[in-house]
Design a protein around this motif. Structure first.
Motif, short mmCIF file in Angstrom:
data_model
loop_
_atom_site.label_atom_id
_atom_site.label_comp_id
_atom_site.label_asym_id
_atom_site.label_seq_id
_atom_site.Cartn_x
_atom_site.Cartn_y
_atom_site.Cartn_z
N ILE A 1 0.84 -1.20 0.00
CA ILE A 1 0.00 0.00 0.00
C ILE A 1 0.88 1.25 0.00
O ILE A 1 0.64 2.20 -0.76
CB ILE A 1 -0.96 0.00 1.22
CG1 ILE A 1 -2.03 -1.08 1.06
CG2 ILE A 1 -1.59 1.37 1.43
CD1 ILE A 1 -2.86 -1.34 2.31
N ILE A 2 1.90 1.24 0.83
CA ILE A 2 2.82 2.38 0.92
C ILE A 2 3.50 2.61 -0.43
O ILE A 2 3.53 3.73 -0.95
CB ILE A 2 3.88 2.16 2.02
CG1 ILE A 2 3.22 2.06 3.39
CG2 ILE A 2 4.94 3.25 2.00
CD1 ILE A 2 4.13 1.54 4.49
N ALA A 3 4.06 1.54 -1.00
CA ALA A 3 4.78 1.66 -2.28
C ALA A 3 3.85 2.09 -3.40
O ALA A 3 4.23 2.90 -4.25
CB ALA A 3 5.45 0.33 -2.61
N LYS A 4 2.62 1.58 -3.41
CA LYS A 4 1.67 1.95 -4.46
C LYS A 4 1.30 3.42 -4.35
O LYS A 4 1.28 4.15 -5.35
CB LYS A 4 0.42 1.06 -4.36
CG LYS A 4 -0.51 1.21 -5.54
CD LYS A 4 -1.65 0.18 -5.44
CE LYS A 4 -2.55 0.29 -6.65
NZ LYS A 4 -3.66 -0.66 -6.56
N GLU A 5 1.04 3.88 -3.13
CA GLU A 5 0.69 5.29 -2.93
C GLU A 5 1.84 6.21 -3.31
O GLU A 5 1.64 7.27 -3.87
CB GLU A 5 0.27 5.53 -1.48
CG GLU A 5 -0.26 6.93 -1.26
CD GLU A 5 -0.78 7.15 0.13
OE1 GLU A 5 -0.13 7.90 0.88
OE2 GLU A 5 -1.84 6.56 0.47
N ALA A 6 3.07 5.79 -2.98
CA ALA A 6 4.25 6.61 -3.27
C ALA A 6 4.79 6.38 -4.68
O ALA A 6 5.74 7.07 -5.09
CB ALA A 6 5.35 6.30 -2.25
#
Length: 189
Positions: A159-164
């Motif tokens: 989720i973090i990587a996708k958002e960033a």
């Protein structure tokens, strides 16, 4: 009664007294050793309980270090290769420099805390009950990142990587991994 009979009794009495004194001396030595051993046993038990207590109560002192090649396999099985344009080597490099592969890694940053193998921050991604104004984007309690099951860590990291749109949210990745040759992180796996 003859003279010899009386001295025989005296000898028996003397032997009994000497044996009694010898027994008494041996008993004293045995009691002293027992007391010393009990004190030592108590000390050993106390320190053993203390170590167990500290191991169970201090975050970051326990946990499993996932071997590098095992982590590579886990990440490949969870489709990390090519996810947000990054390689499994990028992720392994990130994990090494964030947590040293420790599933129970914990870092207190003052206003927020970082949890688990990916060092997921309580300000934005999880709720630890201590960080005011947390976004809790992953909708999870941060303590879930401090166990040996990294399934929830993986979901949140994605989720973090996708958002960033990449791994730029992790300072350790920017400092140690970004733009570097990372083949060694997956070599032999």
């Amino acid at each position: 009664m003859s003279r010899y009979e009386g001295s025989g009794n005296k000898r028996l009495v003397l032997r009994a007294v000497l044996a009694d004194r010898e027994f008494e001396a041996k008993a004293k030595v045995a009691l002293a050793l027992l007391h010393r051993d009990c004190s030592m046993t108590k000390s050993i038990l106390f320190f053993g309980f203390l170590l167990v207590f500290l191991g169970l109560t201090l975050p970051g002192t326990q946990g499993r270090k996932i071997p590098r090649c095992e982590l590579v396999k886990i990440l490949r099985n969870h489709s990390f290769e090519g996810f947000v344009g990054k390689t499994v080597a990028d992720w392994v490099c990130l994990v090494q420099h964030q947590s040293n592969y420790n599933t129970h890694a914990f870092r207190d940053e003052g206003k927020s805390r970082d949890y688990g193998i990916f060092q997921i921050n309580s300000k934005y991604w999880c709720d630890d009950g201590k960080t005011p104004g947390t976004s809790n984007t992953c909708r999870i309690n941060c303590s879930k990142f401090l166990d040996d099951n990294i399934e929830d860590d993986i979901r949140c990291a994605k989720i973090i990587a996708k958002e960033a749109r990449g791994l730029k949210r992790w300072v350790a990745w920017k400092k140690h991994c970004k733009g570097k040759k990372l083949d060694s992180y997956v070599k032999g796996c």
